[in-house]
Structures are given as C-alpha cells and as structure tokens.
Design a protein around this motif. Structure first.
Motif, PDB file in Angstrom:
ATOM      1  N   GLU A   1      38.108  22.372 -47.939  1.00 49.55           N
ATOM      2  CA  GLU A   1      37.388  23.218 -48.893  1.00 49.55           C
ATOM      3  C   GLU A   1      37.823  24.655 -48.653  1.00 49.55           C
TER       4      GLU A   1
ATOM      5  N   GLU B   1      27.746  22.186 -41.140  1.00 52.42           N
ATOM      6  CA  GLU B   1      27.034  21.962 -42.400  1.00 52.42           C
ATOM      7  C   GLU B   1      26.735  20.468 -42.501  1.00 52.42           C
TER       8      GLU B   1
ATOM      9  N   HIS C   1      34.502  17.214 -44.299  1.00 50.51           N
ATOM     10  CA  HIS C   1      35.493  18.218 -44.708  1.00 50.51           C
ATOM     11  C   HIS C   1      35.525  19.399 -43.751  1.00 50.51           C
TER      12      HIS C   1
ATOM     13  N   HIS D   1      33.172  26.538 -41.958  1.00 51.24           N
ATOM     14  CA  HIS D   1      32.238  25.517 -41.494  1.00 51.24           C
ATOM     15  C   HIS D   1      32.906  24.146 -41.460  1.00 51.24           C
TER      16      HIS D   1
ATOM     17  N   ALA E   1      36.085  23.574 -43.958  1.00 50.02           N
ATOM     18  CA  ALA E   1      36.062  24.656 -44.936  1.00 50.02           C
ATOM     19  C   ALA E   1      36.712  25.899 -44.355  1.00 50.02           C
TER      20      ALA E   1
HETATM   21 ZN    ZN Z   1      31.376  22.711 -47.222  1.00 53.37          ZN
END
Ligand code: ZN
Length: 157
Positions: free
Chosen positions: A141, A67, A91, A20, A93
């Motif tokens: 992440e 997200e 971020h 994500h 992921a």
């Molecule tokens: Zn995340």
C-alpha cells in the motif's frame, strides 16, 4: 553508468518510511492480548472504513504502526483474505510524499496496480494498493498523509 536507469527516468518514487504493517485478524478484541498484552504496544484507537468493509485498530510503534484489520463483510478484501489464508500479515504500507506522482510513475513503468487513483483509507490518508503479482507476492500500500500540525500530531500520542 551504475545509476543509468534512475538518471534517465529522471524521477524515482521516494518511499519515506514504513508507515504501517496491516495484519488481518478475525476479531480485534481477541487479538489485543497479543499486541497490547504480550508485546506491550498500546492501542491508539479504532476506526471503521466502510468503503473497505473493515474495522481497523492502530497500535503505534515509534512513528510506525501495527494496523489490525477486522472484516465487517465476508465479501470485503479482508473477509476474502481471511477465508483464503487465515489470520496474518496482509500488507505493508509505505509512506510517500506525493501519491499521485508515485502512481503515475508506476503506471508509466507498466506496474500492475489495484488502485489507479488514490482513495481514502483509515486516518484520512490517501492510499493505493499495488498488485501483489507485480511485487513478488507482497501486497504493498502506498499512503500519503497530510503533514502534522505544529502542535504535534494526534496520531503520535
Ligand atoms: Zn494499511
């Protein structure tokens, strides 16, 4: 010789997919007109992650997701991010099959980590953040999700 490093290390973390993209927003409700309205990506649910002082909203695209991250406390990571940089991509992921092994490998290579051990994130995933200073300014992440059940995965709907 081209793959010297890989062969000698004997293990190289495998990123399975972009799981994500995390986007910091002031208010989830106020940002939905962009993601649902303009982009036509339906909201699949929201979840508060108390430990992270954040409310998250998931908008699946294929088998990846957007997200949205709304702060619930100015002292939390998203609250601080919004104060410093405003809304935007926060971020990326990457899904890995074994987060413990991935963290051990990165640690052994001297990579600076925010989380040395995994913690639980939204959707019950085990997650850990690398320090952006170790990755050219990108907050990464790692996440490991339990395999979906045979009946076909609630998160995919
Ligand atoms: Zn995340």
């Amino acid at each position: 010789m081209r793959f010297y490093c890989r062969k000698v290390q004997g293990e190289t973390m495998k990123v399975l997919k972009l799981d994500h993209v995390g986007i910091a927003v002031e208010k989830i409700d106020a940002s939905l007109p962009v993601w649902e309205g303009l982009m036509g990506i339906p909201l699949n649910g929201t979840e508060e992650v108390v430990e992270q002082k954040v409310r998250t909203a998931f908008l699946p695209i294929g088998d990846s997701e957007i997200e949205l991250l709304e702060s619930t406390d100015p002292e939390g990571p998203i609250g601080k991010f919004l104060a410093a940089r405003g809304q935007g991509v926060q971020h990326l992921a990457f899904r890995v099959d074994d987060i413990d092994a991935a963290l051990a490998e990165l640690k052994a290579k001297g990579v600076r980590l925010i989380d040395e051990t995994p913690r639980y994130g939204a959707g019950g995933a085990r997650i850990a953040f690398l320090h952006p200073k170790a990755t050219g300014g990108v907050l990464i992440e790692l996440c490991e999700r339990k395999p979906q059940t045979q009946t076909g995965g609630a998160r995919e709907r």
